[in-house]
Every structure is written in C-alpha cells, then in structure tokens.
Design a protein around this motif. Structure first.
Motif, PDB file in Angstrom:
ATOM      1  N   GLY A  44      -5.960   9.292  -1.432  1.00  0.00           N
ATOM      2  CA  GLY A  44      -5.208   9.002  -2.632  1.00  0.00           C
ATOM      3  C   GLY A  44      -6.083   8.358  -3.692  1.00  0.00           C
ATOM      4  O   GLY A  44      -7.154   7.825  -3.403  1.00  0.00           O
TER       5      GLY A  44
ATOM      6  N   ARG B  71       0.830  -1.209   0.000  1.00  0.00           N
ATOM      7  CA  ARG B  71       0.000   0.000   0.000  1.00  0.00           C
ATOM      8  C   ARG B  71       0.868   1.264   0.000  1.00  0.00           C
ATOM      9  O   ARG B  71       0.544   2.247  -0.668  1.00  0.00           O
TER      10      ARG B  71
ATOM     11  N   ASP C 125      -6.574   5.142  -2.336  1.00  0.00           N
ATOM     12  CA  ASP C 125      -5.231   4.706  -1.975  1.00  0.00           C
ATOM     13  C   ASP C 125      -4.772   5.511  -0.764  1.00  0.00           C
ATOM     14  O   ASP C 125      -5.387   6.517  -0.401  1.00  0.00           O
ATOM     15  N   TYR C 126      -3.664   5.107  -0.162  1.00  0.00           N
ATOM     16  CA  TYR C 126      -3.002   5.971   0.809  1.00  0.00           C
ATOM     17  C   TYR C 126      -2.372   7.140   0.054  1.00  0.00           C
ATOM     18  O   TYR C 126      -2.011   6.996  -1.117  1.00  0.00           O
ATOM     19  N   PRO C 127      -2.265   8.325   0.685  1.00  0.00           N
ATOM     20  CA  PRO C 127      -2.602   8.636   2.069  1.00  0.00           C
ATOM     21  C   PRO C 127      -4.069   9.025   2.221  1.00  0.00           C
ATOM     22  O   PRO C 127      -4.722   9.390   1.249  1.00  0.00           O
TER      23      PRO C 127
ATOM     24  N   MET D 208       2.470  11.936  -4.877  1.00  0.00           N
ATOM     25  CA  MET D 208       1.220  11.381  -4.385  1.00  0.00           C
ATOM     26  C   MET D 208       0.094  12.137  -5.089  1.00  0.00           C
ATOM     27  O   MET D 208       0.211  13.340  -5.348  1.00  0.00           O
TER      28      MET D 208
ATOM     29  N   ALA E 261       1.331   4.318  -2.928  1.00  0.00           N
ATOM     30  CA  ALA E 261       0.902   5.657  -2.546  1.00  0.00           C
ATOM     31  C   ALA E 261       1.567   6.744  -3.385  1.00  0.00           C
ATOM     32  O   ALA E 261       1.005   7.825  -3.574  1.00  0.00           O
TER      33      ALA E 261
END
Length: 453
Positions: free
Chosen positions: A339, A179, A346-348, A375, A183
C-alpha cells in the motif's frame, strides 16, 4: 478554512464501534497528522539526546490526537508549537509546557487563528502531554471509558504515565486498528496520491531522457530533485540497479554506454508518497532486453487483474508468480506489492501468506488481508542478471470490484531511454518549464486513468 484532513472517519468509527472503543488515541506523528491534520516537520526527527546529551531516543515534542465517537477530535501539542494548529478549526486544542512570552499588551489586528492560539496559551498550562491528555479526556467524560491507544508509539515510561493519569480507563492497544483504517483511502487521498505519481513520473522521464554515458547517478538525482521541487514535491528516492548486482543510491555510480538498469523512483507531495519503477536502457533495447521487460510487465498485468475487492492479497501474488512462470522467468526477484499513503508502505502487503496475524488488543486479522475498494497498491517485480543488467516494472493501482484500476496512465510500453535528438544541456536548459511545456502542448500522458487492467 481548515487544512485538508485525510481521515476516513466513517471507516474509523465503524471499526471503533465494532471493537467497543469510545475513542482512539494516536501518539505517532504520522497518525496524529492523520486524525487531525496537524504537522510539524521536526516531530518525527527531534530526539531527546539531540538537546540533552546522554539522553534517549524519545521524541522531544511528543503529542496526542484523540478521535472520539462523538464530538470533535482532540489535539495535544507543546505550547511552543501550538501555532502550527492555528488553522485547525474543527479540532479541540490542548497544550502542555509553559511558553516563556514577554509581557506585552495584546496586539491589535491579530487574525482569528492568532487570537485562538493566544486564548489557548492563556488558559491551563499542563506540565506534560499525558497530563494535558488526561485533562482533555476528563472534560469530555472519556477518562473512564474504553480507549484504544497507539501503544506501539509510546515508550514504556509514557505508557506507565498514561496508566497512572487515567486509572479508571481501559487502555487497549490499537496500533493495528490505525494501520487498518489507513489501508483504505478517501477520494481526496487518492487524488493526492495520483498527483504525487504524476509529478514523479513526468520528472523522472524528463531526467532520464537527458542522460548520457559518463553521467553520475548523483547528477540525475539532483536534476530529478529540482524538477520535483518545481512542482511542489520533495525527493523520496531515485535508485538504479548496478551491473545486475543489486540496487544503489551511490551518487558516484557512472552510467555506462550499454547501461541496462532497474530504476525506481518516488516523491512526497503534501505528505503523500509515490513509488514506481521501470527499466532504463542507454540505447534502444535489444530484442532480448525488450522480451525480459515485457515479461515483467505481463506479471504486473496479471497481478492487477486480481486486485479485486474481497480477494486475498496472496491471490494477487500467486497470479504474478504464475505469469512469470508462463513467460519462462524463474529467477525474478520479489514479485510483490504494498500500500501507499502517508508512509511509503501502508497495508496491505502483497506476498505469499506468511501465516502471521495482524493483532493488538482490538483486532485479530490474518496478515493475508482481504482487499477492499479504494486501497491503493504498488505492484513491482525485478530481475538481476550480472553482466547484462537489471530489470524492473512497477505501477500503482486502485482496488475496485472489477480489478486494479491504474492510479495514473503509466507509460510502460518500452524501456526508458534517452531521446536521440536531445542532450543533457538541452534538458537542463528547459529546467522548470519542462513539465509545464508538455502540458501546454497536450503531451501529458500521466493523467488519472479509468481503465481497469
């Protein structure tokens, strides 16, 4: 040529070396695709009970992808699906399960990819994906090394089988490592995300500008879906705020003459998600509505300025809250962010620090992640006032060392409302040519922007 593979390999291998991993083993369809470029549309959908009544929710077509520190990636798939990997020239392919082929001489004129798959199918036929994986790792000398495994995607039975097949290996959970790798986006990923955003932005504005009182949400969704398909994308969502009472995808929702609605939309293009939003008003917005909309826009602008590499995600959230309070808005819903990528989130995640950790056997990071360059983050805020309507503002940014750069040039100067001179018949008559016509006319306002907010 091999299909586009989005993997940020340098970042992946830097994290692997930092945590002493000799290879990463992915098991979920999305991460198998990320590491190798392999995709089969049924992989995340086809469950055991669908072909074996009384069975479980386990995937019918499980597989693995391996990213080693040295050498090409490894892909393990069912022999029945191996043709979907025919063009993955840089991937070492292993199969499991016997494909019942009728005996016949080799056809003349087969393409190179077909010949490659025929050769793989004529080789070792392993009974299970885990046995095939163990064989592939053994051939590469990785069967006794430190392996980061996406354990979160495995059933307990598959975990036990993996441990049994690789008794000499150290199997470490790396679910969150994957993950964190994903990111940060590659240049190619950012381009795909920008294309997805542009397609969705143009399609939804054309759809909404043809809306009329009495139209149903289902009609708008159908038109939006068609416009997306004309550009090679698929519908993810088109939802409305309903009377200030929340959000809905109910196709029977009828647009009122005084409609003021939170509207949120997204598509999927080449497996990458878009997500954005605005406020729809059936008529020219009143000064009060415009003021609320502008306040939400100021909130997004404030958050975007804090999307600086090295800052914490919570700093962006705090800036959004402060901007709302400065505008006198105290009842906004969920000023936040997330994200975008191969998943719709997605992260963050941009929010107040929740005190949790992002951890597995390899990483242990605060959930309030440090932002990194490239990101891609959607910032959003909405407000609901029963009896008046709902409001929304959502745009997507790329993190830089100077703040958030808009992924594309979003038009959020005013609410979205129908064109006075056009009706639904006109909009529908334009059909698939709508986006292309505006590009030809030079009225293409959603190209990637370089400006930092």
């Amino acid at each position: 040529m091999s299909p586009f593979v989005p993997l940020r390999e340098a970042r992946a291998k830097e994290l692997m070396e930092r945590h002493g991993l000799d290879a990463i083993v992915a098991a979920s369809p999305v991460n198998i695709a990320y590491l190798t470029g392999y995709r089969w549309w049924l992989d995340p959908l086809f469950k055991d009970y669908m072909v074996n009544p009384g069975g479980s929710d386990e995937l019918v077509f499980p597989g693995y992808a391996v990213l080693p520190l040295e050498g090409p990636a490894i892909l393990v798939v069912s022999s029945f699906l191996a043709m979907n990997a025919a063009n993955l020239e840089s991937v070492e392919l292993h199969v499991f399960g016997q494909l019942p082929l009728a005996a016949s001489p080799k056809r003349e004129g087969w393409s190179t990819p077909e010949q490659r798959i025929a050769e793989v199918l004529s080789g070792a036929q392993h009974e299970t994906p885990t046995v095939a994986l163990a064989h592939a790792l053994g051939a590469r000398g990785l069967h006794k090394e430190r392996l980061g495994v996406e354990l979160g995607a495995l059933t307990y039975a598959r975990r036990d089988a993996l441990a049994e097949a690789l008794p000499g290996a150290a199997l470490l959970d790396c679910t969150n490592v994957l993950r964190l790798i994903r990111a940060v986006k590659t240049t190619d990923e950012i381009e795909l995300l920008a294309t997805a955003a542009t397609i969705a932005e143009e399609a939804v504005h054309e759809t909404l500008r043809g809306a009329r009182p009495g139209d149903r949400l289902g009609q708008l969704v159908d038109e939006f879906r068609t416009r997306l398909a004309d550009e090679g994308a698929e519908l993810d969502h088109l939802l409305f705020g309903a009377s200030g009472l929340g959000i809905t995808t109910n196709p029977s929702h009828v647009l009122a003459e005084d409609e003021v609605a939170n509207v949120d939309w997204g598509c999927v293009y080449e497996h990458y998600y878009s997500d954005a939003g605005s406020t729809f008003t059936m008529c020219e917005p009143s000064p009060g509505v415009s003021q609320r909309f502008e306040s939400l826009g100021s909130c997004i602008d404030a958050g975007a300025r804090e999307l600086v590499a090295g800052a914490r995600a919570s700093e962006t959230h705090r800036a959004m809250i402060d901007a709302l309070e400065a505008s006198g808005v105290h009842d906004a819903f969920a000023p936040s962010g997330h994200g975008l990528g191969l998943d719709v989130r997605d992260y963050p995640i941009v929010m107040a620090d929740n005190g949790l950790r992002i951890q597995d056997d390899c990483v242990d990071e605060p959930s309030d992640l440090l932002l990194e360059e490239n990101m891609v983050i959607a910032l959003e805020v909405s407000q609901y006032e029963p009896g008046l309507g709902s409001f929304n503002h959502e745009r997507v940014f790329v993190v830089t060392d100077r703040g958030g750069r808009e992924l594309i040039a979003y038009d959020r100067g005013q609410t979205v409302h129908p064109r006075a001179q056009t009706g639904r018949q006109t909009a529908r008559r334009r059909g698939s040519s709508a986006i292309h016509d505006e590009k030809e006319a030079g009225n293409h306002t959603n190209l990637p922007a370089e400006a930092v907010v």
